[in-house]
Design a protein around this motif. Sequence first.
Motif, PDB file in Angstrom:
ATOM      1  N   TYR A 156       0.810  -1.094  -0.021  1.00  0.00           N
ATOM      2  CA  TYR A 156      -0.019   0.012   0.095  1.00  0.00           C
ATOM      3  C   TYR A 156       0.786   1.362  -0.133  1.00  0.00           C
ATOM      4  O   TYR A 156       0.602   2.347  -0.605  1.00  0.00           O
ATOM      5  N   GLN A 175      -8.424  -5.234   1.975  1.00  0.00           N
ATOM      6  CA  GLN A 175      -8.861  -4.347   1.463  1.00  0.00           C
ATOM      7  C   GLN A 175      -8.541  -3.088   2.240  1.00  0.00           C
ATOM      8  O   GLN A 175      -8.837  -2.905   3.663  1.00  0.00           O
ATOM      9  N   LYS A 177      -9.063   0.841   2.180  1.00  0.00           N
ATOM     10  CA  LYS A 177      -9.946   1.853   1.768  1.00  0.00           C
ATOM     11  C   LYS A 177     -10.608   1.281   0.473  1.00  0.00           C
ATOM     12  O   LYS A 177     -11.447   0.274   0.636  1.00  0.00           O
ATOM     13  N   ASN A 178     -10.342   1.506  -0.650  1.00  0.00           N
ATOM     14  CA  ASN A 178     -10.795   1.060  -1.742  1.00  0.00           C
ATOM     15  C   ASN A 178     -10.071   0.210  -2.767  1.00  0.00           C
ATOM     16  O   ASN A 178     -10.346  -0.569  -3.776  1.00  0.00           O
ATOM     17  N   GLU A 179      -8.748  -0.080  -2.011  1.00  0.00           N
ATOM     18  CA  GLU A 179      -7.784  -0.853  -2.862  1.00  0.00           C
ATOM     19  C   GLU A 179      -7.797  -2.295  -2.226  1.00  0.00           C
ATOM     20  O   GLU A 179      -7.542  -2.434  -1.081  1.00  0.00           O
ATOM     21  N   LYS A 180      -7.966  -3.335  -3.121  1.00  0.00           N
ATOM     22  CA  LYS A 180      -7.874  -4.693  -2.778  1.00  0.00           C
ATOM     23  C   LYS A 180      -6.367  -5.186  -3.025  1.00  0.00           C
ATOM     24  O   LYS A 180      -5.620  -4.952  -3.858  1.00  0.00           O
ATOM     25  N   ASN A 199      -1.643  -5.700  -5.442  1.00  0.00           N
ATOM     26  CA  ASN A 199      -3.113  -5.333  -5.988  1.00  0.00           C
ATOM     27  C   ASN A 199      -3.562  -5.719  -7.243  1.00  0.00           C
ATOM     28  O   ASN A 199      -4.739  -5.266  -7.659  1.00  0.00           O
TER      29      ASN A 199
END
Length: 214
Positions: A156, A175, A177-180, A199
């Motif tokens: 991240y 995940q 926030k909005n990032e997997k 990611n």
Amino acid sequence: MIHIYYAYLSEKNHENLVKTNLHKFPQEYQNKIKSFRRWQDAQSSMLGRLLLYKGIKELYGNKIHFNDLRYTRYKKPYFEDSFVKFNISHSGEIVVCALCDNCEIGIDIELVTNVELNDFKSQMTSKEWDNVLSSNSTEASFFDYWTQKEAVLKAYGNGLTIPLRSFEILDNKTQIKNEKFFLKKIAIDEKYKCYIAQNVNINQFSITKYNQNL
């Protein structure tokens, strides 16, 4: 494909390693290596750079130069104007380096040792903690989670500004926030846990061991 390189520390070869390779790097980094008091710390740092150096040379030739190495505000290293992503980790006697050119990655390796598990309870979600306590090996389960979480933070890229407890590892996914992020276990040494976070869900890996004749 994600390319992973690793090496073991060697006190016997330390002087030769420095003599043979230190000149390859910028002067600022050479000064950093010379400032370490413990050979283990100097070699861990240097081996990480050497593995990265070797990987880049093998995979990308002379397209990338160490003088282009930069750091984000969160101290994550990257190459300026380059598509190559990389991450380095070390623990105990092993140093690992991962490279990829199509996703963000983070790798973490941890030597499994005796720890006081309750000291880390606050760093894990309730579900993760329950899974640790109910596992056949609480120590192994804890280090699985810990290594995965560290790898995710490194992928991240915002460092410790993201609390470990703020995201949950479930079925090798999480995940922020909005990032997997997707997690893969890397088998290097049975005494260690090693995971890579990405990611993009890439399933192709190459793993290369380098001896101390780098």
